[in-house]
Design a protein around this motif. Structure first.
Motif, PDB file in Angstrom:
ATOM      1  N   ALA A  94       4.070  10.506  -6.368  1.00 45.81           N
ATOM      2  CA  ALA A  94       5.223  11.153  -7.000  1.00 45.81           C
ATOM      3  C   ALA A  94       5.009  11.316  -8.501  1.00 45.81           C
ATOM      4  CB  ALA A  94       6.489  10.338  -6.726  1.00 45.81           C
ATOM      5  N   GLY A  95       4.485  10.280  -9.148  1.00 49.63           N
ATOM      6  CA  GLY A  95       4.202  10.391 -10.576  1.00 49.63           C
ATOM      7  C   GLY A  95       3.146  11.442 -10.880  1.00 49.63           C
ATOM      8  N   CYS A  96       2.103  11.520 -10.045  1.00 45.30           N
ATOM      9  CA  CYS A  96       1.058  12.523 -10.248  1.00 45.30           C
ATOM     10  C   CYS A  96       1.600  13.932 -10.067  1.00 45.30           C
ATOM     11  CB  CYS A  96      -0.094  12.280  -9.276  1.00 45.30           C
ATOM     12  SG  CYS A  96      -1.076  10.806  -9.623  1.00 45.30           S
ATOM     13  N   LEU A  97       2.505  14.122  -9.094  1.00 44.39           N
ATOM     14  CA  LEU A  97       3.070  15.450  -8.864  1.00 44.39           C
ATOM     15  C   LEU A  97       3.913  15.906 -10.057  1.00 44.39           C
ATOM     16  CD1 LEU A  97       4.107  15.231  -5.097  1.00 44.39           C
ATOM     17  CD2 LEU A  97       2.262  16.597  -6.089  1.00 44.39           C
ATOM     18  N   VAL A  98       4.769  15.016 -10.554  1.00 47.12           N
ATOM     19  CA  VAL A  98       5.634  15.389 -11.681  1.00 47.12           C
ATOM     20  C   VAL A  98       4.804  15.631 -12.941  1.00 47.12           C
ATOM     21  CG1 VAL A  98       7.499  14.610 -13.174  1.00 47.12           C
ATOM     22  CG2 VAL A  98       7.617  14.183 -10.713  1.00 47.12           C
TER      23      VAL A  98
ATOM     24  N   THR B 173       0.827  -1.209   0.000  1.00 42.18           N
ATOM     25  CA  THR B 173       0.000   0.000   0.000  1.00 42.18           C
ATOM     26  C   THR B 173       0.856   1.252   0.000  1.00 42.18           C
ATOM     27  OG1 THR B 173      -1.738  -1.179   1.210  1.00 42.18           O
ATOM     28  CG2 THR B 173      -1.834   1.217   1.211  1.00 42.18           C
ATOM     29  N   VAL B 174       1.866   1.284   0.859  1.00 41.59           N
ATOM     30  CA  VAL B 174       2.729   2.462   0.943  1.00 41.59           C
ATOM     31  C   VAL B 174       3.517   2.647  -0.350  1.00 41.59           C
ATOM     32  CG1 VAL B 174       4.692   3.484   2.166  1.00 41.59           C
ATOM     33  CG2 VAL B 174       2.865   2.364   3.458  1.00 41.59           C
ATOM     34  N   PHE B 175       4.063   1.548  -0.899  1.00 42.72           N
ATOM     35  CA  PHE B 175       4.842   1.647  -2.136  1.00 42.72           C
ATOM     36  C   PHE B 175       3.988   2.160  -3.283  1.00 42.72           C
ATOM     37  CE2 PHE B 175       5.988  -0.494  -6.143  1.00 42.72           C
ATOM     38  CZ  PHE B 175       7.206   0.131  -6.376  1.00 42.72           C
ATOM     39  N   VAL B 176       2.810   1.591  -3.470  1.00 48.32           N
ATOM     40  CA  VAL B 176       1.944   2.008  -4.571  1.00 48.32           C
ATOM     41  C   VAL B 176       1.486   3.454  -4.375  1.00 48.32           C
ATOM     42  CG1 VAL B 176      -0.294   1.600  -5.664  1.00 48.32           C
ATOM     43  CG2 VAL B 176       1.189  -0.328  -5.132  1.00 48.32           C
ATOM     44  N   ALA B 177       1.095   3.819  -3.146  1.00 48.86           N
ATOM     45  CA  ALA B 177       0.584   5.168  -2.901  1.00 48.86           C
ATOM     46  C   ALA B 177       1.668   6.223  -3.084  1.00 48.86           C
ATOM     47  CB  ALA B 177      -0.005   5.249  -1.491  1.00 48.86           C
TER      48      ALA B 177
ATOM     49  N   VAL C  66      -3.899  13.328  -3.046  1.00 51.28           N
ATOM     50  CA  VAL C  66      -3.702  12.132  -3.872  1.00 51.28           C
ATOM     51  C   VAL C  66      -3.146  10.986  -3.030  1.00 51.28           C
ATOM     52  CG1 VAL C  66      -2.345  11.186  -5.771  1.00 51.28           C
ATOM     53  CG2 VAL C  66      -3.467  13.391  -6.025  1.00 51.28           C
ATOM     54  N   LEU C  67      -2.248  11.285  -2.088  1.00 47.49           N
ATOM     55  CA  LEU C  67      -1.680  10.238  -1.247  1.00 47.49           C
ATOM     56  C   LEU C  67      -2.762   9.579  -0.390  1.00 47.49           C
ATOM     57  CD1 LEU C  67       0.841   8.740  -0.353  1.00 47.49           C
ATOM     58  CD2 LEU C  67       1.260  10.550   1.319  1.00 47.49           C
ATOM     59  N   VAL C  68      -3.657  10.382   0.172  1.00 45.83           N
ATOM     60  CA  VAL C  68      -4.760   9.825   0.959  1.00 45.83           C
ATOM     61  C   VAL C  68      -5.662   8.970   0.082  1.00 45.83           C
ATOM     62  CG1 VAL C  68      -6.817  10.400   2.297  1.00 45.83           C
ATOM     63  CG2 VAL C  68      -4.707  11.660   2.680  1.00 45.83           C
ATOM     64  N   LEU C  69      -5.980   9.447  -1.112  1.00 46.78           N
ATOM     65  CA  LEU C  69      -6.859   8.692  -2.009  1.00 46.78           C
ATOM     66  C   LEU C  69      -6.204   7.389  -2.457  1.00 46.78           C
ATOM     67  CD1 LEU C  69      -8.253  11.608  -4.204  1.00 46.78           C
ATOM     68  CD2 LEU C  69      -9.432  10.386  -2.386  1.00 46.78           C
ATOM     69  N   CYS C  70      -4.890   7.422  -2.720  1.00 43.86           N
ATOM     70  CA  CYS C  70      -4.200   6.204  -3.149  1.00 43.86           C
ATOM     71  C   CYS C  70      -4.108   5.192  -2.008  1.00 43.86           C
ATOM     72  CB  CYS C  70      -2.805   6.551  -3.659  1.00 43.86           C
ATOM     73  SG  CYS C  70      -2.774   7.421  -5.235  1.00 43.86           S
ATOM     74  N   LEU C  71      -3.942   5.658  -0.775  1.00 44.76           N
ATOM     75  CA  LEU C  71      -3.914   4.731   0.353  1.00 44.76           C
ATOM     76  C   LEU C  71      -5.231   3.975   0.496  1.00 44.76           C
ATOM     77  CD1 LEU C  71      -2.094   6.783   3.155  1.00 44.76           C
ATOM     78  CD2 LEU C  71      -1.251   4.709   2.042  1.00 44.76           C
ATOM     79  N   ASN C  72      -6.323   4.611   0.116  1.00 46.62           N
ATOM     80  CA  ASN C  72      -7.643   4.013   0.294  1.00 46.62           C
ATOM     81  C   ASN C  72      -8.254   3.491  -1.003  1.00 46.62           C
ATOM     82  OD1 ASN C  72      -7.824   4.757   3.144  1.00 46.62           O
ATOM     83  ND2 ASN C  72      -8.036   6.855   2.428  1.00 46.62           N
ATOM     84  N   GLU C  73      -7.494   3.495  -2.089  1.00 39.90           N
ATOM     85  CA  GLU C  73      -8.056   3.098  -3.386  1.00 39.90           C
ATOM     86  C   GLU C  73      -8.307   1.590  -3.430  1.00 39.90           C
ATOM     87  OE1 GLU C  73      -9.819   3.026  -6.810  1.00 39.90           O
ATOM     88  OE2 GLU C  73      -9.259   4.900  -5.802  1.00 39.90           O
ATOM     89  N   PHE C  74      -9.479   1.223  -3.900  1.00 39.25           N
ATOM     90  CA  PHE C  74      -9.873  -0.185  -3.975  1.00 39.25           C
ATOM     91  C   PHE C  74     -10.266  -0.588  -5.391  1.00 39.25           C
ATOM     92  CE2 PHE C  74     -13.482  -3.195  -3.903  1.00 39.25           C
ATOM     93  CZ  PHE C  74     -12.826  -4.315  -3.420  1.00 39.25           C
TER      94      PHE C  74
ATOM     95  N   TRP D 101       3.114  -2.179 -11.040  1.00 41.78           N
ATOM     96  CA  TRP D 101       3.341  -1.062 -11.955  1.00 41.78           C
ATOM     97  C   TRP D 101       2.103  -0.768 -12.788  1.00 41.78           C
ATOM     98  CZ3 TRP D 101       7.203   1.725 -10.608  1.00 41.78           C
ATOM     99  CH2 TRP D 101       8.305   1.147  -9.983  1.00 41.78           C
ATOM    100  N   GLY D 102       1.303  -1.762 -13.080  1.00 44.92           N
ATOM    101  CA  GLY D 102       0.040  -1.508 -13.765  1.00 44.92           C
ATOM    102  C   GLY D 102      -0.931  -0.730 -12.890  1.00 44.92           C
TER     103      GLY D 102
END
Length: 311
Positions: free
Chosen positions: A99-103, A90-94, A237-245, A174-175
């Motif tokens: 980081a990708g979204c920010l760049v 979860t932490v790695f994906v989020a 985005v980090l909060v949303l990615c942590l909770n993305e299902f 990565w997908g």
């Protein structure tokens, strides 16, 4: 001396202004309800709709089998290999997706805001519309392109005659990261575009007239002004990615088990509601902690920006 005509029988009687009602208790102000009374209905509704279900989840995570409270469930779940693996994934994906979204969001927002091209206004409006799309819709579109039987693999098999194509990364972490970057990048662009809209263009013109190159203008003029928006968008985005299902589920990445997926497996597939409540409580605690850090960071950046403006 002027004579006034006498009223006739057909003339209507003179109208008298109505007298205001007398105050029943002279000198006493009207009684008003205390301010806290008006806060009771919305707080009660919030507690009934949101807080009560959350309290049930938290209570189930610490409920002992024979009654009372215990932390044994938390100790068992937090010490298990499946939880540690899901937390690391979860932490790695989020973090990687954020980081990708920010760049990508920063680069795209720069182009939309400062590079004149036909349709820039329509592009900004499309970003607002894109925010309303469900996450599984974007993932489904990626499956049509890069899925096992998607367009990319179909073109490869048609050209080479192979039985299957080489594109199988959607079922890997990565997908999932690609799908989350594709979906959540506009959540970073929206606050950045708002910040760029308030930027004084005279600063850019002065920097350019002094011979500053575009990269230096971005680094020393635009980036400091955009930092609060970057922090706000990145934290969201980090909060949303942590909770993305939905994205993880629709990519079909069976080996990518995040904390929301672990809750789904425990509650739906195994009917282990105690484990599901423990994982959900930990996930909620992580999200709330991150939100508090985000609030503190944005408050500090706002105060720093105010000091720079006064200076």
């Amino acid at each position: 001396m002027t004579a006034h005509p006498a009223p006739t029988a057909d003339a209507p009687p003179a109208a008298h202004a109505p007298e205001p009602p007398a105050d029943p208790v002279p000198g006493r102000a009207p009684r008003r309800l205390p301010v806290w009374v008006w806060a009771v209905p919305p707080v009660a509704l919030l507690a009934a709709v949101f807080l009560y279900p959350l309290a049930l989840v938290a209570a189930e995570s610490v409920a002992a089998p024979g009654g009372g409270l215990t932390l044994a469930h938390h100790a068992d779940v937090l010490g298990s290999e499946s939880f540690r693996s899901a937390l690391g994934t979860t932490v790695f994906v989020a973090v990687t997706s954020t980081a990708g979204c920010l760049v990508l969001g920063f680069l795209l927002a720069l182009v939309v805001a400062f590079v004149p091209f036909p349709g820039s206004g329509a592009t900004a409006r499309f970003i607002d519309t894109y925010l309303s799309f469900p996450s599984f819709l974007i993932t489904l579109a990626l499956l049509f392109v890069y899925g096992t039987v998607g367009m990319a693999n179909g073109m490869w098999t048609d050209l080479t005659g192979a039985e299957s194509g080489p594109f199988r990364f959607l079922a890997t972490p990565w997908g999932v990261i690609l799908a989350e970057i594709t979906y959540f990048t506009p959540f970073v662009m929206r606050p950045l575009l708002a910040a760029f809209g308030q930027l004084d263009t005279a600063q850019l013109e002065v920097a350019s007239s002094l011979g500053a190159r575009p990269l230096r203008v971005v680094r020393e003029v635009i980036l400091p002004e955009a930092r609060p928006a970057l922090v706000a968008g990145g934290a969201l985005v980090l909060v949303l990615c942590l909770n993305e299902f939905a994205i993880v589920l629709f990519t079909g990445a069976k080996d990518v088990v995040t904390l929301p997926m672990l809750v789904y497996q425990a509650a739906i597939l195994r009917s282990d509601y105690t484990t599901a409540c423990v994982v959900a409580t930990v996930n909620a605690a992580l999200s709330v902690s991150l939100y508090l850090v985000y609030r503190a960071a944005t408050a500090r950046l706002s105060s720093d920006g105010g000091r720079r403006a006064r200076a």
